[in-house]
Design an enzyme around this catalytic site. Structure first.
Site, PDB file in Angstrom:
ATOM      1  CB  THR A 126      -0.124  -3.310   6.557  1.00 48.06           C
ATOM      2  OG1 THR A 126      -1.548  -3.211   5.559  1.00 48.06           O
ATOM      3  CG2 THR A 126       0.495  -2.046   6.104  1.00 48.06           C
ATOM      4  CG  ASP A 127      -3.196  -7.135   3.641  1.00 43.93           C
ATOM      5  OD1 ASP A 127      -3.604  -6.305   4.378  1.00 43.93           O
ATOM      6  OD2 ASP A 127      -3.643  -7.626   2.342  1.00 43.93           O
TER       7      ASP A 127
ATOM      8  CB  THR B  48      -0.947   0.011   1.226  1.00 47.08           C
ATOM      9  OG1 THR B  48      -1.849  -1.327   1.201  1.00 47.08           O
ATOM     10  CG2 THR B  48      -1.775   1.177   1.295  1.00 47.08           C
TER      11      THR B  48
ATOM     12  CB  SER C 230       2.035  -7.719   1.937  1.00 52.04           C
ATOM     13  OG  SER C 230       0.689  -7.797   2.487  1.00 52.04           O
TER      14      SER C 230
END
Length: 377
Positions: free
Chosen positions: A138-139, A57, A104
């Site tokens: 971030t996942d 992101t 990610s």
């Protein structure tokens, strides 16, 4: 990676001899170090930091300034990210390596191995480098952070950073997060703390951090353990002196070429045994159970686990699907098979650790001993 430009090697002596070297108009780079890393600035009074970009992101673009969902992750390159935050050059000279440019969820163990080896080579083995920053979606950021915490252990700061809003959004959090991450990586007080996640003004240990909310910016936390520190006006403040998390171990990956497959299976009502047998049949060399409560599974599934452990010598680690808490050995022990408790490691970190242990050829007993340091009971 930035292209290696041999012409810039002539700037090397000049870069060390004078405080500031400014970029030429026809080329953004002014200095190339011995590893071929290119810098847009070389200020001898500032520390050097290398940024390893993977996408996510923080490098994403949306269809409008209010779009915080449905955007394209990994659409912006590392040089664009650096140029968007010129304040970075007030705290550090930075070089960039484009490891990948994906969301990610598409980060693989192959990417992790390559990046960990690059950090060890380009940062740990280079006395002129102060630290490393990894930009990441971030996942699954906490998984990469845990992997780097286990495989980069030279004492220099390794800071993982991401964003919850794409770069095109109003009040995008990525630029300030990146500035704070570089600042922490360049800070001497950040040494010997292992890998860290820096987002939303918080500094959190990679060993314990987890993503607690799918959408909000204040998402990365160590729920029980707390933060290592925070940043105020881009000034890092650490609450404690450096200390190693209980149970943490270091693993060399210099001779590791691949990570064996480890699957995570979720415990739930009426869970089926065939999910376990299917994972093994399809190539899983280890299994992590996201168990109910303190690692619990149904009686039939427990019998299937024992069959797999005893007859196929497949290690099974029992973790918890809960947000926090310990899976103690006393809740997973059995007289007929070697059940392994994850302790305070969640399923995702347990999977990373089990993969590293299998890559090093550890047997069931050695694997169980590696998790013992993370358990209290």
């Amino acid at each position: 990676m930035f292209a290696k430009t041999s012409l810039l090697c002539a700037f090397a002596a000049l870069g060390y001899a004078t405080p500031i070297v400014y970029p030429r108009a026809d080329n953004p780079f002014v200095f190339t170090n011995s590893n071929g890393l290119n810098f847009t600035q070389m200020n001898a009074s500032l520390p050097n930091v290398t940024i390893f970009a993977t996408g996510g992101t923080i490098a994403g673009t949306g269809s409008s300034t209010t779009a915080t969902t449905g955007y394209t992750a990994g659409a912006v390159g590392i040089l664009t990210l650096i140029n968007a935050v010129p304040e970075i050059l007030n705290v550090s000279n930075v070089a960039g390596i484009q490891v990948s440019n994906v969301g990610s969820e598409d980060v693989t163990s192959t990417i992790l191995l390559r990046m960990a080896k690059q950090i060890n080579e380009y940062v740990c083995n280079d006395p002129t480098m102060a630290g490393a920053v990894v930009t990441h979606g971030t996942d699954v950021l906490e998984e990469t952070a845990f992997f780097l915490d286990a495989t980069v252990n030279c004492g220099k700061p390794v800071v993982i950073v991401g964003a919850m809003r794409p770069s095109t959004a109003i009040s995008a959090d990525g630029p300030f997060n990146l500035l704070e991450a570089v600042t922490v990586a360049a800070t001497p007080e950040a040494r010997d703390r292992g890998a860290m996640v820096v987002m939303n003004d918080r500094i959190v240990s990679a060993y314990y951090v987890t993503k607690t909310n799918a959408n909000t910016m204040d998402t990365f936390k160590a729920v029980e353990m707390g933060n290592l520190g925070e940043l105020i006006s881009n000034t890092p403040y650490f609450f404690y002196p450096p200390v190693k998390p209980t149970g943490k171990a270091a693993y060399s990956i210099m001779n590791v070429t691949s990570i064996p497959r480890v699957d995570i299976l979720m415990a739930y009502e009426d869970m089926s045994n065939d999910t376990l047998y299917s994972a093994v049949a399809n190539g899983a060399k280890g299994i992590v159970i996201a168990g109910a409560g303190a690692g619990g599974v149904s009686t039939p599934f427990n019998a299937a686990m024992e069959d797999v452990i005893v007859n196929k010598s497949i290690p099974i680690v029992q973790s918890t699907r809960a947000m926090s808490g310990e899976v103690p050995s006393s809740d997973t022990s059995d007289s007929t098979a070697l059940h392994i408790a994850s302790g305070y490691l969640n399923p995702y970190k347990s999977r990373i650790l089990l993969g590293l242990l299998l890559a090093h050829g550890k047997n069931l007993t050695e694997i169980a001993a590696a998790y013992k340091g993370s358990t209290a009971a």
